[in-house]
Design a protein around this motif. Structure first.
Motif, PDB file in Angstrom:
ATOM      1  N   LYS A 163       0.803  -1.227   0.000  1.00 54.45           N
ATOM      2  CA  LYS A 163       0.000   0.000   0.000  1.00 54.45           C
ATOM      3  C   LYS A 163       0.829   1.267   0.000  1.00 54.45           C
ATOM      4  O   LYS A 163       0.406   2.310  -0.464  1.00 54.45           O
ATOM      5  CB  LYS A 163      -0.884   0.020   1.263  1.00 54.45           C
ATOM      6  CG  LYS A 163      -1.931  -1.074   1.288  1.00 54.45           C
ATOM      7  CD  LYS A 163      -3.310  -0.470   1.348  1.00 54.45           C
ATOM      8  CE  LYS A 163      -4.422  -1.476   1.127  1.00 54.45           C
ATOM      9  NZ  LYS A 163      -4.845  -2.146   2.310  1.00 54.45           N
ATOM     10  N   ARG A 164       1.992   1.201   0.598  1.00 56.71           N
ATOM     11  CA  ARG A 164       2.759   2.434   0.810  1.00 56.71           C
ATOM     12  C   ARG A 164       4.232   2.149   0.589  1.00 56.71           C
ATOM     13  O   ARG A 164       4.875   1.520   1.422  1.00 56.71           O
ATOM     14  CB  ARG A 164       2.516   2.881   2.254  1.00 56.71           C
ATOM     15  CG  ARG A 164       2.878   4.290   2.519  1.00 56.71           C
ATOM     16  CD  ARG A 164       2.421   4.711   3.896  1.00 56.71           C
ATOM     17  NE  ARG A 164       1.134   5.373   3.881  1.00 56.71           N
ATOM     18  CZ  ARG A 164       0.602   5.987   4.935  1.00 56.71           C
ATOM     19  NH1 ARG A 164       1.234   5.982   6.081  1.00 56.71           N
ATOM     20  NH2 ARG A 164      -0.554   6.602   4.833  1.00 56.71           N
ATOM     21  N   LYS A 192       2.094 -11.061   4.276  1.00 61.05           N
ATOM     22  CA  LYS A 192       1.940 -10.690   5.689  1.00 61.05           C
ATOM     23  C   LYS A 192       0.984 -11.691   6.327  1.00 61.05           C
ATOM     24  O   LYS A 192      -0.112 -11.920   5.790  1.00 61.05           O
ATOM     25  CB  LYS A 192       1.346  -9.280   5.804  1.00 61.05           C
ATOM     26  CG  LYS A 192       2.119  -8.197   5.057  1.00 61.05           C
ATOM     27  CD  LYS A 192       1.438  -6.822   5.158  1.00 61.05           C
ATOM     28  CE  LYS A 192       2.131  -5.788   4.289  1.00 61.05           C
ATOM     29  NZ  LYS A 192       1.498  -4.468   4.309  1.00 61.05           N
ATOM     30  N   THR A 194       2.745  -1.972   8.325  1.00 64.03           N
ATOM     31  CA  THR A 194       3.963  -1.278   7.878  1.00 64.03           C
ATOM     32  C   THR A 194       5.216  -1.782   8.599  1.00 64.03           C
ATOM     33  O   THR A 194       5.144  -2.385   9.669  1.00 64.03           O
ATOM     34  CB  THR A 194       3.843   0.241   8.124  1.00 64.03           C
ATOM     35  OG1 THR A 194       3.487   0.445   9.492  1.00 64.03           O
ATOM     36  CG2 THR A 194       2.824   0.869   7.204  1.00 64.03           C
ATOM     37  N   VAL A 195       6.337  -1.483   7.964  1.00 56.35           N
ATOM     38  CA  VAL A 195       7.646  -1.660   8.600  1.00 56.35           C
ATOM     39  C   VAL A 195       8.308  -0.282   8.703  1.00 56.35           C
ATOM     40  O   VAL A 195       8.049   0.566   7.846  1.00 56.35           O
ATOM     41  CB  VAL A 195       8.546  -2.616   7.786  1.00 56.35           C
ATOM     42  CG1 VAL A 195       8.052  -4.033   7.901  1.00 56.35           C
ATOM     43  CG2 VAL A 195       8.680  -2.205   6.320  1.00 56.35           C
ATOM     44  N   GLU A 240       5.018   2.452  13.967  1.00 56.59           N
ATOM     45  CA  GLU A 240       5.447   3.857  13.891  1.00 56.59           C
ATOM     46  C   GLU A 240       6.838   3.973  14.530  1.00 56.59           C
ATOM     47  O   GLU A 240       7.010   3.716  15.723  1.00 56.59           O
ATOM     48  CB  GLU A 240       4.468   4.836  14.543  1.00 56.59           C
ATOM     49  CG  GLU A 240       3.238   5.124  13.715  1.00 56.59           C
ATOM     50  CD  GLU A 240       3.556   5.775  12.358  1.00 56.59           C
ATOM     51  OE1 GLU A 240       4.558   6.483  12.270  1.00 56.59           O
ATOM     52  OE2 GLU A 240       2.805   5.538  11.417  1.00 56.59           O
ATOM     53  N   SER A 241       7.790   4.399  13.723  1.00 55.76           N
ATOM     54  CA  SER A 241       9.175   4.400  14.199  1.00 55.76           C
ATOM     55  C   SER A 241       9.382   5.277  15.434  1.00 55.76           C
ATOM     56  O   SER A 241      10.231   4.965  16.273  1.00 55.76           O
ATOM     57  CB  SER A 241      10.125   4.825  13.077  1.00 55.76           C
ATOM     58  OG  SER A 241       9.749   6.072  12.536  1.00 55.76           O
ATOM     59  N   GLN A 269       7.665  11.547   3.025  1.00 59.09           N
ATOM     60  CA  GLN A 269       7.460  10.218   2.428  1.00 59.09           C
ATOM     61  C   GLN A 269       6.633  10.326   1.143  1.00 59.09           C
ATOM     62  O   GLN A 269       6.993   9.753   0.114  1.00 59.09           O
ATOM     63  CB  GLN A 269       6.748   9.307   3.437  1.00 59.09           C
ATOM     64  CG  GLN A 269       6.556   7.888   2.932  1.00 59.09           C
ATOM     65  CD  GLN A 269       5.745   7.041   3.908  1.00 59.09           C
ATOM     66  OE1 GLN A 269       4.767   7.521   4.491  1.00 59.09           O
ATOM     67  NE2 GLN A 269       6.138   5.794   4.083  1.00 59.09           N
TER      68      GLN A 269
END
Ligand code: GSH
Length: 265
Positions: free
Chosen positions: A69-70, A78, A90-91, A105-106, A149
């Motif tokens: 998706k991003r 997944k 997400t990663v 979320e980092s 991003q």
């Protein structure tokens, strides 16, 4: 070997992962990282027990197949458990020991590292108010990083509108950083904090924009960071100074060399 406080799965290297690793270095926490080059991550099973998949396991009929998706356009694999732990899929994707809790979320992974430290290192402030002020910078940095991003992913199809929006976001973010550094040696006061770590990693990643100067010029546009660091000297001095300190340099290595030499001209 010491048990890891967190396991992180991601494409590597990734400045968003460096946030956690720099904090881990500064507060003596052990973090385990696994992953692969960005182009190889579609060949992995995204899971607490992440692993490279055999070729026959990578098919559209796999129960784990998902649409990227991003940032990923390919099919990604997944597991359902991964998506329970990481609802946005997400990663970087962090897990508590054993994998029961996903932290995404980092900036939140960064906070998780500071919270896992045994001793009081001050990275997340010394009381609730200081921690909240650090959160304020982390939120402002995430807003900037999200704009960055979208912009970086669109470098090949840049529009004047998106370019203008990025310039405004960059100026707004760095104006605040510049002002904060006029009053204190670090973003949130007299000592380094999570706010400085997120600032360095997200701005360093954004400076990759400068490598796409040719693409932007073809679109009749310039690089958004043109004129920096004259416009925000304290912010850039802070970035380059911190990047040279051991905990940062261990992960950033020569990542900023291209920007440092260009910006110094
Ligand atoms: N703001 C997030 C960004 C994470 C993110 O957007 N990761 C993208 C790769 S850059 C992702 O995992 N995409 C998965 C997909 O495309 O499904 C953070 O700081 O962790």
């Amino acid at each position: 070997m010491a048990q890891s406080a967190l396991r992180i799965f991601s494409y590597l290297p990734n400045p968003r992962v460096w946030k956690a690793l720099i904090a881990a270095e500064l507060c003596g926490v052990h973090v385990e990282v696994c992953g692969d080059e960005p182009r190889r991550l579609p060949e992995w099973l995204w899971d607490f027990e992440a692993r490279p998949l055999e070729e026959e396991e990578r098919s559209a009929s796999s129960p784990h197949a998902r649409v990227g998706k991003r940032g990923f356009t390919q099919t990604l694999y997944k597991t359902d458990a991964f998506l329970v732990a990481h609802p946005y899929g997400t990663v970087p994707a962090a897990f508590s020991p054993g994998g029961a809790i996903g932290v995404f979320e980092s900036n939140s992974i960064l906070r998780a590292v500071a919270r896992a430290a045994a001793s009081d290192h001050g990275l997340y402030g010394r009381d609730g108010y200081q921690a909240s002020r650090i959160d304020s910078f982390l939120d402002a940095t995430l807003v900037f990083a999200r704009e960055a991003q979208v912009y970086l992913l669109a470098l090949r199809q840049m529009t004047p509108e998106l370019h203008r929006r990025m310039q405004d976001a960059l100026e707004f973010y760095l104006d605040g950083i510049e002002r904060a550094l006029g009053d204190a040696p670090f973003l949130a006061g007299d000592a380094i904090s999570l706010a400085d770590i997120a600032f360095v990693c997200d701005l360093a990643q954004f400076l990759n924009e400068r490598r796409a100067r040719g693409l932007l010029e073809e679109a009749g546009l310039g690089i958004a960071t043109e004129g920096e660091p004259n416009a925000h000297p304290r912010a850039f001095e802070h970035l380059f100074r911190l990047a040279e300190t051991p905990a940062f340099a261990k992960h950033l290595g020569g990542y900023l060399d291209h920007a440092r030499s260009e910006l110094a001209r």
